[in-house]
Design a protein around this motif. Structure first.
Motif, PDB file in Angstrom:
ATOM      1  N   GLY A 133       0.791  -1.214   0.000  1.00  0.00           N
ATOM      2  CA  GLY A 133       0.000   0.000   0.000  1.00  0.00           C
ATOM      3  C   GLY A 133       0.824   1.265   0.000  1.00  0.00           C
ATOM      4  N   VAL A 134       2.106   1.173   0.362  1.00  0.00           N
ATOM      5  CA  VAL A 134       2.961   2.359   0.355  1.00  0.00           C
ATOM      6  C   VAL A 134       3.455   2.643  -1.057  1.00  0.00           C
ATOM      7  CG1 VAL A 134       5.044   3.430   1.277  1.00  0.00           C
ATOM      8  CG2 VAL A 134       3.648   1.957   2.740  1.00  0.00           C
ATOM      9  N   PHE A 135       4.070   1.645  -1.694  1.00  0.00           N
ATOM     10  CA  PHE A 135       4.613   1.870  -3.028  1.00  0.00           C
ATOM     11  C   PHE A 135       3.518   1.989  -4.086  1.00  0.00           C
ATOM     12  CE2 PHE A 135       8.461   0.363  -0.934  1.00  0.00           C
ATOM     13  CZ  PHE A 135       9.392   1.257  -1.436  1.00  0.00           C
ATOM     14  N   TRP A 136       2.455   1.170  -3.964  1.00  0.00           N
ATOM     15  CA  TRP A 136       1.363   1.274  -4.927  1.00  0.00           C
ATOM     16  C   TRP A 136       0.609   2.584  -4.768  1.00  0.00           C
ATOM     17  CZ3 TRP A 136       0.870  -1.308  -9.198  1.00  0.00           C
ATOM     18  CH2 TRP A 136       1.404  -2.600  -9.311  1.00  0.00           C
ATOM     19  N   ALA A 137       0.581   3.134  -3.551  1.00  0.00           N
ATOM     20  CA  ALA A 137      -0.106   4.401  -3.330  1.00  0.00           C
ATOM     21  C   ALA A 137       0.519   5.516  -4.165  1.00  0.00           C
ATOM     22  CB  ALA A 137      -0.079   4.774  -1.850  1.00  0.00           C
ATOM     23  N   ALA A 138       1.813   5.458  -4.369  1.00  0.00           N
ATOM     24  CA  ALA A 138       2.484   6.449  -5.207  1.00  0.00           C
ATOM     25  C   ALA A 138       2.426   6.072  -6.678  1.00  0.00           C
ATOM     26  CB  ALA A 138       3.943   6.589  -4.761  1.00  0.00           C
ATOM     27  N   ALA A 139       2.535   4.782  -6.958  1.00  0.00           N
ATOM     28  CA  ALA A 139       2.703   4.335  -8.342  1.00  0.00           C
ATOM     29  C   ALA A 139       1.401   4.188  -9.116  1.00  0.00           C
ATOM     30  CB  ALA A 139       3.455   2.998  -8.350  1.00  0.00           C
ATOM     31  N   GLU A 140       0.352   3.623  -8.478  1.00  0.00           N
ATOM     32  CA  GLU A 140      -0.849   3.347  -9.272  1.00  0.00           C
ATOM     33  C   GLU A 140      -1.548   4.606  -9.770  1.00  0.00           C
ATOM     34  OE1 GLU A 140      -4.934   0.703  -9.402  1.00  0.00           O
ATOM     35  OE2 GLU A 140      -3.568   0.435  -7.718  1.00  0.00           O
ATOM     36  N   PRO A 141      -1.742   5.638  -8.940  1.00  0.00           N
ATOM     37  CA  PRO A 141      -2.386   6.843  -9.482  1.00  0.00           C
ATOM     38  C   PRO A 141      -1.622   7.450 -10.660  1.00  0.00           C
ATOM     39  CG  PRO A 141      -2.455   6.873  -7.086  1.00  0.00           C
ATOM     40  CD  PRO A 141      -1.570   5.730  -7.477  1.00  0.00           C
TER      41      PRO A 141
END
Length: 533
Positions: A133-141
């Motif tokens: 949830g930390v890395f995807w929070a930056a990457a997915e949007p």
């Protein structure tokens, strides 16, 4: 199908309501192999399969990748529509149970919770959100901003593209994702374990369908093994990525070598932390790590909200959640672009499904004395909304920076560089080095709490005891870490193969979760009658 209303406790199954002295004597009479779970076929099925996976990766990585890719493509094509319906129905049925009279049903056979609300919620947040949830929070949007989801189509306004990007991210990490890892299944497990005395194992989920056959022999062992393999694969992947991501960040921040030696040290440190935490038990290490990590995450959210693009974050969250709710059913049932689905929605659904049975066991272990309404609203509503806010804080800031200065985040993300996207966001905030380091610490502890909880839960399933032998906890903790080390030593392809394999493991696991759609309402209604509601 077994009649839940008239089912009785099998005489051979442990029940929590037995005399504690008898329980200790029974445990004391167990042989060493029984205490370690060596006599459980599920141990050999799951351990043997994971060992074979690693051996094939070492011997012929190309063959493994070919086999995994073939299985992955088959899984997303054949099971994708089923998974979308399964997650949607799980959420909707759970909400119905929480809203109705069944919402007041108290689970676990005790009147008051064993754990206070803050610690309980902290463990749930840290275990289920995890480092992803930390890395995807930056990457997915930013990924959806650069390449908009097909449902929304082309947009001219960067602001609207950003809102759509957040909305799609909210769908993947929101209501449906959280519901599948611990709502209906937790109700079934808690009733059958605490009220009927059945074992705290994945096989118990199929007891209403298969009866005693699910509890005994190789059928039950295979059910458990499928779930252990799925959750081990889902945990090994993030452990490996932790090494890759932190190593990348340390190289970018401090020019430390970004190689296997650095990755090895990072993963070894994580193994040590989560194994020690698992050995200390639920009420010590796990609670402490979760509590401090929630405090750190909250402090970072407040800091970014105050010193980051505040107006964009507030507006993006409100409008993004509104857009998700407005398009909820179309997004959940979207089938127009199967290629995009396999890379995004169906991939995430497969990943979360793999955690389902084992997370249900973990939640059942920490949630005694709580009502169905409290369980469902916390896991399926409150936690997703908080997760969406977290994605807006991190990913929304990235979108604001990207709109203000095109390429400032998307350039770092190019090539699907997840840690690059996160660093691109944190380095544009005040005190960038400090904030970047705190995010690395946050990610590490998130991964540690996931490894901790899954090490504990696998050990419970294998040993059949709620306080497993320290040796078996250590074995599974070290085994998952060593597997991650072996795979990253082969390059990013080893971890990527494991990530795709996670989706394949979701195929049998999703069939194990299916009966909860009707068993959970039946159980909840029966318990409501018994409790005079």
């Amino acid at each position: 199908m077994t009649d839940l209303k008239n089912s009785t406790t099998p005489t051979s199954v442990f029940t929590d309501k037995q005399d504690p002295v008898s329980n200790r004597q029974s445990t004391a009479k167990k042989s060493t192999s029984e205490k370690l779970g060596l006599d459980n076929p599920a141990f050999w099925y799951s351990g043997g399969f994971l060992a074979a996976f690693v051996c094939l990766a070492l011997i012929d990585g190309e063959l493994l990748s070919s086999m995994v890719n073939t299985g992955f493509n088959w899984a997303v094509k054949v099971c994708g529509p089923y998974w979308q319906v399964l997650l949607l129905m799980t959420f909707l049925i759970g909400i119905a149970l929480a809203v109705g009279r069944t919402g007041r049903v108290v689970l676990g056979g005790i009147e008051k919770p064993e754990m206070d609300s803050f610690r309980w919620m902290a463990i749930i947040f840290c275990t289920l959100l995890a480092g992803g949830g930390v890395f995807w929070a930056a990457a997915e949007p930013i990924a959806h901003f650069v390449s908009p989801p097909p449902l929304f189509g082309a947009q001219e306004s960067p602001q609207q593209i950003a809102v759509n990007a957040l909305s799609q991210s909210f769908m993947h990490w929101g209501f449906l994702a959280w519901a599948i890892v611990g709502s209906l299944t937790s109700i079934v497990i808690m009733h059958l374990h605490y009220d009927k005395g059945l074992p705290l194992k994945p096989r118990t989920l199929l007891y209403p369908v298969l009866g005693d056959r699910a509890l005994k022999g190789h059928t039950g062992a295979l059910i458990d093994a499928c779930c252990i393999i799925a959750v081990a694969a889902g945990t090994i992947g993030p452990i490996g990525f932790l090494g890759l991501q932190v190593s990348y960040a340390l190289n970018a921040l401090f020019d430390l070598p970004d190689g296997f030696t650095t990755q090895f040290i990072i993963i070894l440190f994580a193994i040590t932390l989560y194994t020690i935490s698992a050995l200390s038990g639920l009420h010590r290490g796990m609670q402490m790590l979760s509590r401090y990590n929630v405090i750190l995450a909250s402090a970072l959210m407040i800091y970014i909200l105050v010193f980051g693009p505040t107006n964009f974050i507030v507006n993006g969250y409100i409008q993004g959640v509104g857009s998700m709710l407005d398009n909820f059913i179309p997004m959940a049932t979207f089938r127009a672009d199967e290629g995009w689905l396999s890379w995004w929605t169906v991939f995430f659904w497969g990943w979360f499904l793999g955690y389902g049975p084992m997370m249900a066991i973990f939640i059942a272990r920490i949630s005694r004395g709580r009502s169905i309404r409290r369980l469902i609203t916390t896991i399926s509503v409150i936690a997703p909304l908080v997760t969406c806010f977290w994605f807006t804080i991190v990913g929304g800031s990235g979108l604001a920076f990207e709109i203000a200065q095109p390429g400032s985040v998307s350039g770092a993300f190019e090539g699907f560089n997840l840690p690059g996207a996160l660093l691109a966001v944190t380095m544009q905030l005040p005190f960038p080095i400090v904030i970047s380091i705190l995010f690395l610490i946050l990610t590490t502890i998130f991964i540690v709490t996931t490894g901790d909880s899954m090490t504990y839960t696998i050990s419970v399933v294998i040993s059949g005891e709620t306080e497993p032998n320290p040796i078996i906890r250590t074995f599974w903790g070290v085994m998952m870490g060593v597997t991650a080390l072996v795979l990253i030593s082969l390059g990013s392809g080893g971890i990527s193969a494991l990530q795709s394999f996670i989706v394949i493991t979701a195929v049998p696991v999703s069939l194990i979760l299916l009966p909860s759609l009707w068993n959970a309402p039946q159980i909840a209604s029966k318990m409501a009658d018994d409790q005079g509601l």
